[in-house]
Design a protein around this motif. Structure first.
Motif, PDB file in Angstrom:
ATOM      1  N   MET A 198       0.834  -1.172   0.000  1.00  0.00           N
ATOM      2  CA  MET A 198       0.000   0.000   0.000  1.00  0.00           C
ATOM      3  C   MET A 198       0.890   1.251   0.000  1.00  0.00           C
ATOM      4  N   THR A 199       0.510   2.203  -0.781  1.00  0.00           N
ATOM      5  CA  THR A 199       1.250   3.455  -0.854  1.00  0.00           C
ATOM      6  C   THR A 199       0.662   4.449   0.135  1.00  0.00           C
ATOM      7  N   HIS A 200       1.530   5.112   0.873  1.00  0.00           N
ATOM      8  CA  HIS A 200       1.126   6.157   1.811  1.00  0.00           C
ATOM      9  C   HIS A 200       1.629   7.491   1.270  1.00  0.00           C
ATOM     10  N   ILE A 201       1.110   8.566   1.810  1.00  0.00           N
ATOM     11  CA  ILE A 201       1.567   9.907   1.450  1.00  0.00           C
ATOM     12  C   ILE A 201       2.183  10.547   2.687  1.00  0.00           C
ATOM     13  N   ILE A 202       3.370  11.100   2.515  1.00  0.00           N
ATOM     14  CA  ILE A 202       4.023  11.857   3.587  1.00  0.00           C
ATOM     15  C   ILE A 202       4.163  13.295   3.105  1.00  0.00           C
ATOM     16  N   GLU A 203       3.716  14.217   3.946  1.00  0.00           N
ATOM     17  CA  GLU A 203       3.861  15.642   3.634  1.00  0.00           C
ATOM     18  C   GLU A 203       5.176  16.145   4.200  1.00  0.00           C
ATOM     19  N   ILE A 204       5.917  16.827   3.353  1.00  0.00           N
ATOM     20  CA  ILE A 204       7.180  17.453   3.746  1.00  0.00           C
ATOM     21  C   ILE A 204       7.060  18.914   3.331  1.00  0.00           C
ATOM     22  N   GLU A 250       5.178  21.788   2.112  1.00  0.00           N
ATOM     23  CA  GLU A 250       3.938  21.855   1.345  1.00  0.00           C
ATOM     24  C   GLU A 250       3.861  20.775   0.264  1.00  0.00           C
ATOM     25  N   ARG A 251       4.890  19.934   0.177  1.00  0.00           N
ATOM     26  CA  ARG A 251       4.921  18.881  -0.837  1.00  0.00           C
ATOM     27  C   ARG A 251       4.400  17.568  -0.268  1.00  0.00           C
ATOM     28  N   LYS A 252       3.754  16.804  -1.113  1.00  0.00           N
ATOM     29  CA  LYS A 252       3.270  15.481  -0.730  1.00  0.00           C
ATOM     30  C   LYS A 252       4.031  14.444  -1.553  1.00  0.00           C
ATOM     31  N   HIS A 253       4.597  13.455  -0.850  1.00  0.00           N
ATOM     32  CA  HIS A 253       5.391  12.421  -1.517  1.00  0.00           C
ATOM     33  C   HIS A 253       4.826  11.048  -1.192  1.00  0.00           C
ATOM     34  N   PRO A 254       4.541  10.238  -2.220  1.00  0.00           N
ATOM     35  CA  PRO A 254       4.126   8.859  -1.961  1.00  0.00           C
ATOM     36  C   PRO A 254       5.328   8.048  -1.480  1.00  0.00           C
ATOM     37  N   ILE A 255       5.058   7.102  -0.586  1.00  0.00           N
ATOM     38  CA  ILE A 255       6.119   6.233  -0.074  1.00  0.00           C
ATOM     39  C   ILE A 255       5.553   4.822   0.040  1.00  0.00           C
ATOM     40  N   ARG A 256       6.376   3.857  -0.332  1.00  0.00           N
ATOM     41  CA  ARG A 256       5.928   2.461  -0.332  1.00  0.00           C
ATOM     42  C   ARG A 256       7.144   1.567  -0.143  1.00  0.00           C
ATOM     43  N   PHE A 257       7.029   0.624   0.769  1.00  0.00           N
ATOM     44  CA  PHE A 257       8.126  -0.301   1.030  1.00  0.00           C
ATOM     45  C   PHE A 257       7.741  -1.705   0.583  1.00  0.00           C
ATOM     46  N   GLY A 258       7.529  -1.859  -0.709  1.00  0.00           N
ATOM     47  CA  GLY A 258       7.249  -3.177  -1.274  1.00  0.00           C
ATOM     48  C   GLY A 258       8.554  -3.878  -1.620  1.00  0.00           C
ATOM     49  N   PHE A 259       8.415  -5.023  -2.255  1.00  0.00           N
ATOM     50  CA  PHE A 259       9.610  -5.790  -2.608  1.00  0.00           C
ATOM     51  C   PHE A 259      10.489  -5.071  -3.617  1.00  0.00           C
ATOM     52  N   ASN A 260       9.916  -4.219  -4.449  1.00  0.00           N
ATOM     53  CA  ASN A 260      10.755  -3.459  -5.373  1.00  0.00           C
ATOM     54  C   ASN A 260      11.648  -2.482  -4.614  1.00  0.00           C
ATOM     55  N   ALA A 261      11.108  -1.846  -3.566  1.00  0.00           N
ATOM     56  CA  ALA A 261      11.926  -0.943  -2.743  1.00  0.00           C
ATOM     57  C   ALA A 261      13.044  -1.715  -2.052  1.00  0.00           C
ATOM     58  N   LEU A 262      12.724  -2.905  -1.541  1.00  0.00           N
ATOM     59  CA  LEU A 262      13.755  -3.727  -0.895  1.00  0.00           C
ATOM     60  C   LEU A 262      14.798  -4.206  -1.893  1.00  0.00           C
ATOM     61  N   ARG A 263      14.370  -4.537  -3.095  1.00  0.00           N
ATOM     62  CA  ARG A 263      15.300  -4.943  -4.150  1.00  0.00           C
ATOM     63  C   ARG A 263      16.276  -3.810  -4.456  1.00  0.00           C
ATOM     64  N   GLU A 264      15.739  -2.616  -4.605  1.00  0.00           N
ATOM     65  CA  GLU A 264      16.581  -1.451  -4.891  1.00  0.00           C
ATOM     66  C   GLU A 264      17.536  -1.168  -3.731  1.00  0.00           C
ATOM     67  N   PHE A 265      17.025  -1.248  -2.503  1.00  0.00           N
ATOM     68  CA  PHE A 265      17.870  -1.045  -1.321  1.00  0.00           C
ATOM     69  C   PHE A 265      18.994  -2.074  -1.290  1.00  0.00           C
ATOM     70  N   SER A 266      18.653  -3.341  -1.545  1.00  0.00           N
ATOM     71  CA  SER A 266      19.675  -4.405  -1.556  1.00  0.00           C
ATOM     72  C   SER A 266      20.738  -4.136  -2.605  1.00  0.00           C
ATOM     73  N   ARG A 267      20.299  -3.707  -3.775  1.00  0.00           N
ATOM     74  CA  ARG A 267      21.237  -3.410  -4.865  1.00  0.00           C
ATOM     75  C   ARG A 267      22.153  -2.255  -4.496  1.00  0.00           C
ATOM     76  N   MET A 268      21.576  -1.211  -3.903  1.00  0.00           N
ATOM     77  CA  MET A 268      22.361  -0.013  -3.583  1.00  0.00           C
ATOM     78  C   MET A 268      23.340  -0.228  -2.431  1.00  0.00           C
ATOM     79  N   THR A 269      22.974  -1.086  -1.474  1.00  0.00           N
ATOM     80  CA  THR A 269      23.782  -1.227  -0.263  1.00  0.00           C
ATOM     81  C   THR A 269      24.536  -2.545  -0.163  1.00  0.00           C
ATOM     82  N   GLY A 270      24.244  -3.484  -1.062  1.00  0.00           N
ATOM     83  CA  GLY A 270      24.890  -4.790  -0.982  1.00  0.00           C
ATOM     84  C   GLY A 270      24.311  -5.661   0.128  1.00  0.00           C
ATOM     85  N   THR A 271      23.138  -5.317   0.616  1.00  0.00           N
ATOM     86  CA  THR A 271      22.484  -6.085   1.667  1.00  0.00           C
ATOM     87  C   THR A 271      21.947  -7.390   1.091  1.00  0.00           C
ATOM     88  N   THR A 272      22.202  -8.488   1.785  1.00  0.00           N
ATOM     89  CA  THR A 272      21.725  -9.789   1.324  1.00  0.00           C
ATOM     90  C   THR A 272      20.287 -10.015   1.782  1.00  0.00           C
TER      91      THR A 272
END
Length: 102
Positions: A1-7, A9-31
């Motif tokens: 599920m996507t949430h919205i965080i206000e920063i 006056e801007r609103k940014h969607p945020i979502r921690f699905g498997f694609n986000a974890l995949r990207e995090f793993s790729r960027m940090t070398g996390t297994t």
């Protein structure tokens, strides 16, 4: 599920699905095994990178442009010191939901 965080006056969607974890793993070398204990001894860089991946994936899921980098997310934290707490609250909520579905 996507949430919205206000920063500011801007609103940014945020979502921690498997694609986000995949990207995090790729960027940090996390297994995959390390992802299970992600909150234990997380560095500030890892926390901001995970948030970046969540915002990037939220924008992807909402089909919104995303023209930011990790440094921009760090700047957003300067604007709103509660941002880390908000983002990780969403992260925990989304993973508690995934664990309950098993």
């Amino acid at each position: 599920m996507t949430h919205i965080i206000e920063i500011g006056e801007r609103k940014h969607p945020i979502r921690f699905g498997f694609n986000a974890l995949r990207e995090f793993s790729r960027m940090t070398g996390t297994t995959l095994a390390q992802l299970e204990s992600l909150g234990d001894d997380m560095t500030l860089d890892q926390a901001i990178t995970l948030m970046f991946c969540g915002f990037k994936d939220g924008a992807r899921k909402e089909k919104s442009p995303f023209r930011y980098d990790v440094a921009d997310v760090a700047d957003w934290i300067d604007e709103d010191e509660t941002l880390i707490e908000k983002a990780f609250g969403i992260f925990e909520e989304q993973f508690a939901d995934k664990g309950a579905k098993k």
